[in-house]
Design an enzyme around this catalytic site. Structure first.
Site, mmCIF file in Angstrom:
data_model
loop_
_atom_site.group_PDB
_atom_site.id
_atom_site.type_symbol
_atom_site.label_atom_id
_atom_site.label_comp_id
_atom_site.label_asym_id
_atom_site.label_seq_id
_atom_site.Cartn_x
_atom_site.Cartn_y
_atom_site.Cartn_z
ATOM 1 N N LYS A 11 -49.742 -15.656 51.631
ATOM 2 C CA LYS A 11 -49.177 -15.494 50.636
ATOM 3 C C LYS A 11 -49.500 -14.026 49.897
ATOM 4 O O LYS A 11 -49.853 -13.194 50.784
ATOM 5 C CB LYS A 11 -49.564 -16.784 49.659
ATOM 6 C CG LYS A 11 -49.027 -18.105 50.342
ATOM 7 C CD LYS A 11 -49.123 -19.275 49.349
ATOM 8 C CE LYS A 11 -48.887 -20.584 50.046
ATOM 9 N NZ LYS A 11 -48.775 -21.745 49.017
ATOM 10 N N HIS A 96 -39.458 -20.893 51.875
ATOM 11 C CA HIS A 96 -40.661 -21.303 51.360
ATOM 12 C C HIS A 96 -40.283 -21.680 49.864
ATOM 13 O O HIS A 96 -39.399 -20.924 49.141
ATOM 14 C CB HIS A 96 -41.868 -20.410 51.545
ATOM 15 C CG HIS A 96 -42.981 -21.012 51.178
ATOM 16 N ND1 HIS A 96 -43.334 -21.159 49.662
ATOM 17 C CD2 HIS A 96 -44.062 -21.300 51.827
ATOM 18 C CE1 HIS A 96 -44.800 -21.931 49.738
ATOM 19 N NE2 HIS A 96 -44.888 -22.144 50.649
ATOM 20 N N GLU A 98 -41.765 -21.523 47.268
ATOM 21 C CA GLU A 98 -42.230 -20.509 46.203
ATOM 22 C C GLU A 98 -41.087 -19.478 46.007
ATOM 23 O O GLU A 98 -40.860 -18.793 45.195
ATOM 24 C CB GLU A 98 -43.377 -19.793 46.416
ATOM 25 C CG GLU A 98 -44.661 -20.921 46.329
ATOM 26 C CD GLU A 98 -45.881 -20.570 47.126
ATOM 27 O OE1 GLU A 98 -46.099 -19.713 47.596
ATOM 28 O OE2 GLU A 98 -46.545 -21.620 47.041
ATOM 29 N N GLU A 168 -42.833 -29.038 53.838
ATOM 30 C CA GLU A 168 -43.783 -29.060 52.551
ATOM 31 C C GLU A 168 -43.149 -29.759 51.431
ATOM 32 O O GLU A 168 -42.694 -29.167 50.590
ATOM 33 C CB GLU A 168 -43.886 -27.667 52.560
ATOM 34 C CG GLU A 168 -44.216 -26.570 53.460
ATOM 35 C CD GLU A 168 -45.069 -25.348 53.549
ATOM 36 O OE1 GLU A 168 -46.128 -25.087 53.867
ATOM 37 O OE2 GLU A 168 -44.505 -24.650 52.892
ATOM 38 N N GLY A 174 -50.775 -26.438 47.543
ATOM 39 C CA GLY A 174 -51.687 -25.785 46.565
ATOM 40 C C GLY A 174 -52.584 -26.763 45.259
ATOM 41 O O GLY A 174 -53.169 -26.307 44.720
ATOM 42 N N SER A 214 -51.605 -28.735 51.259
ATOM 43 C CA SER A 214 -52.823 -28.910 51.241
ATOM 44 C C SER A 214 -53.686 -29.529 52.376
ATOM 45 O O SER A 214 -54.254 -30.558 52.384
ATOM 46 C CB SER A 214 -53.077 -29.867 49.977
ATOM 47 O OG SER A 214 -52.710 -29.246 48.644
HETATM 48 P P1 PGA Z 1 -51.555 -24.805 50.973
HETATM 49 O O1 PGA Z 1 -49.901 -24.116 51.126
HETATM 50 O O2 PGA Z 1 -51.866 -25.266 52.215
HETATM 51 O O3 PGA Z 1 -52.169 -23.908 49.921
HETATM 52 O O4 PGA Z 1 -51.146 -26.249 50.066
HETATM 53 C C1 PGA Z 1 -49.136 -24.460 51.926
HETATM 54 C C2 PGA Z 1 -47.905 -23.446 52.031
HETATM 55 O O5 PGA Z 1 -47.517 -23.335 50.720
HETATM 56 O O6 PGA Z 1 -47.569 -22.935 52.860
#
Ligand code: PGA
Length: 252
Positions: A11, A96, A98, A168, A174, A214
């Protein structure tokens, strides 16, 4: 048989010097103790060329976290799939949550990005997954199916085989909240069944479906033991060599 993969998604973390340090450390750790799966690190664009020179690509694959939806030209600030490929990278993460949420990447935009990535010889780690609201309304299956149909089911069977799927759940990214291994297995098996309906059993069986959200060394063994979970896409826990290596070792 499909590949087992542990992929890191840095990220927007690590300046160039820190990124180089982490890549060196991981390269040394995996040279000393060969992984039992494919390992990929996806880094910010500015790290790619340097990290590419540092790592042993036969052990660690390299990827970007995004690429442009246009091939080239007057798109200030964008980085094309061709540019990503020219650094030595082999992969790109697309879709993703995000990017979908904060940068308004629609299924149509993602479809263009996927096509450009494949045209330029990159393998795509394509992310799908539902929000907490959608999970609470029991819509997760429809959501992931629509995300596949919207951006990658236009591909030929041959091209689809260059796609790695990362499931995901947005509520697990996160947050420290992991999907239980049973919850994850259930939807991974569903995703595989949707791929089978579209491309047939052989393609579905050969598609790697990673879990992300996570994932850490403590829960990876249980997740990876499930038949339809072929590895992980790792955010936070990919930022420290020991944490990431702990997840890679879950395949041992
Ligand atoms: P995370 O993120 O392991 O920090 O939960 C996973 C991701 O967004 O690819």
């Amino acid at each position: 048989m499909r590949k087992k993969i542990v992929a890191g998604n840095w990220k927007m973390n690590k300046n160039l010097q820190e990124g180089i340090e982490l890549a060196k450390e991981l390269n040394e750790a995996l040279a000393a103790d060969k992984p039992n799966c494919d390992v990929v690190i996806c880094t910010p664009f500015i790290h790619l060329a340097k990290v590419s020179d540092i790592i042993d690509h036969s052990v660690i694959g390299l990827g970007a976290e995004n690429c442009a939806d246009k091939a080239k030209g007057a798109f200030t600030g964008e980085v094309s799939a061709e540019m990503v490929k020219s650094t030595g990278a082999e992969y790109v993460i697309l879709g993703h949550s995000e990017r979908r949420e904060y940068y308004n990447e629609t299924p149509e935009i993602l479809k263009e990005k996927v096509l450009l990535a494949l045209e330029n010889g990159l393998k795509v780690i394509f992310c799908i997954g539902e929000s907490l609201e959608q999970r609470e309304a029991n819509q997760q299956n429809e959501v992931v199916k629509a995300e596949l149909e919207g951006s990658v089911f236009n591909l030929s069977a041959e091209d689809f085989q260059k796609i790695v799927i990362a499931y995901e759940p947005i509520w697990a990214i996160g947050t420290g909240k992991t999907a239980t291994s049973d919850q994850a297995e259930e939807i991974h098996a569903y995703i595989r069944s949707v791929i089978e309906q579209k491309y047939g059993k052989e393609v579905a069986d050969n598609t790697s479906i990673l879990y992300g959200g996570s994932c850490k060394a403590s829960n990876a063994p249980e997740l990876f033991a499930k038949p339809d979970i072929d590895g992980g896409l790792i955010g936070g826990a990919s930022l420290k060599c020991a944490d990431f290596k702990g997840i890679i070792d879950a395949w041992k």
